[in-house]
Design an enzyme around this catalytic site. Sequence first.
Site, PDB file in Angstrom:
ATOM      1  N   HIS A 132       0.834  -1.215   0.000  1.00 32.44           N
ATOM      2  CA  HIS A 132       0.000   0.000   0.000  1.00 32.44           C
ATOM      3  C   HIS A 132       0.867   1.262   0.000  1.00 32.44           C
ATOM      4  CE1 HIS A 132      -4.018  -1.777   0.402  1.00 32.44           C
ATOM      5  NE2 HIS A 132      -3.436  -2.700   1.135  1.00 32.44           N
ATOM      6  N   SER A 156     -11.270 -17.758 -22.855  1.00 37.14           N
ATOM      7  CA  SER A 156     -10.580 -18.040 -21.595  1.00 37.14           C
ATOM      8  C   SER A 156     -10.708 -19.534 -21.302  1.00 37.14           C
ATOM      9  CB  SER A 156     -11.206 -17.239 -20.452  1.00 37.14           C
ATOM     10  OG  SER A 156     -10.825 -17.795 -19.206  1.00 37.14           O
ATOM     11  N   SER A 180      -2.875 -11.845 -10.637  1.00 34.82           N
ATOM     12  CA  SER A 180      -3.197 -12.492 -11.910  1.00 34.82           C
ATOM     13  C   SER A 180      -3.684 -11.463 -12.924  1.00 34.82           C
ATOM     14  CB  SER A 180      -4.268 -13.562 -11.693  1.00 34.82           C
ATOM     15  OG  SER A 180      -5.368 -13.037 -10.984  1.00 34.82           O
ATOM     16  N   ASP A 185       2.223  -3.770  -9.550  1.00 34.86           N
ATOM     17  CA  ASP A 185       1.943  -5.107 -10.081  1.00 34.86           C
ATOM     18  C   ASP A 185       2.354  -5.216 -11.548  1.00 34.86           C
ATOM     19  OD1 ASP A 185       0.900  -5.444  -7.601  1.00 34.86           O
ATOM     20  OD2 ASP A 185      -1.193  -5.531  -8.226  1.00 34.86           O
TER      21      ASP A 185
END
Length: 385
Positions: free
Chosen positions: A34, A67, A125, A170
């Site tokens: 954070h 997917s 992910s 990320d």
Amino acid sequence: MDLQKKVRDTFKEKFKTEGEVFTSPGRINLIGEHTDYNGSFVFPGAIDKGMVAEIKKNGTDKVRAYSIDLNKSLEFGLNEEDIPNQNWAKYIFGVSREILKRGGRIEGFDTVFAGDVPLGAGMSSSAALESTYAFALNKMFDLGIDKFELAKIGQSTEHNYVDVKCGIMDQFASVFGKKGNLMRLDCKSMEYEYFPFSPNNHGYKLVLLDTVVKHELASSAYNKRRESCERVAEEIKKNHSEVEFLRDASMEMLNEAKDKVSEEDYMRAEYVIEETQRVLDVCEALQKDDYETVGQKMYETHDGMSRLYEVSCEELDFLNNVAKECGVTGSRVMGGGFGGCTINLVKENLYDEFIAKAKKAYLEKYDKEPKVYDVVISDGARQLA
């Protein structure tokens, strides 16, 4: 079955042809949680689990996506009004739109993808998916976008199409990952530095324990904490014009503003200011191969995230306590919180005992076992075939 083979076989079956194959990894973050949206430091590494996608231009203005993991297909255009209603497809659509907004010329393509990043475990992910497509489209359409911009394309996808106001960590880790190295990224200046990280050479293992819970409220709570931090930074800035983000503030500055901010906002800011220092302390410790200090700082981070930032949960705190009882060197909640994993730095001679005890105790308490993921630090986004 090997993930790449599964993707290739499925693509051939669906589209009767072959495309190019790309991958991007998920990530761990050793410390610095954070902090990214507060303009501070993070310390992630790419892992050996990620997303794999096969892609081929199809000569139309439509994307046809499948997917494997969800067993779902969708076709959508590339104009703003074509936004798909299924969340998984918004990532591919968002990346495509963000490239187009930056002047990149892309057209329709067929794609199949699958991943082995555990979902909801805080290993990002979604960033792996965004980075795979940003990297792939850049290469396939010969756009010449640099790596930092590819990471920003993923971040903008989250902001504009998934409604998560995430920082850059990320996507950065997914694009810039380097085997055997963690990366310290300064989220304000965007300067970064690689730090060799090989706990195995020093008798340690890095392992994630997945609580297998994801408490709802994660994204709304995330946005609320970001707002808390921004309010405090704004208040401090009134007397200290150099403070742009909380990263620029000291505890003295925060205490000056204590009466002007809510108790909750104060606690959030206290955590961020302390966490900024912890990242620097861990980098210094690693340069001396001082894994004991690294572990101590991880415990301090967990305490701060649980008590001050309030993004832990009962299950995470439980696993953190088991780690302490077993003499684990370091343990903390990893990722946004509210579920997901603890990341644990464990002496190899304690590893088996710790895993066995954690599984048994968690099963007795919550009627399910935590999942165990050993961490291998790996390379970032790349083409496979």
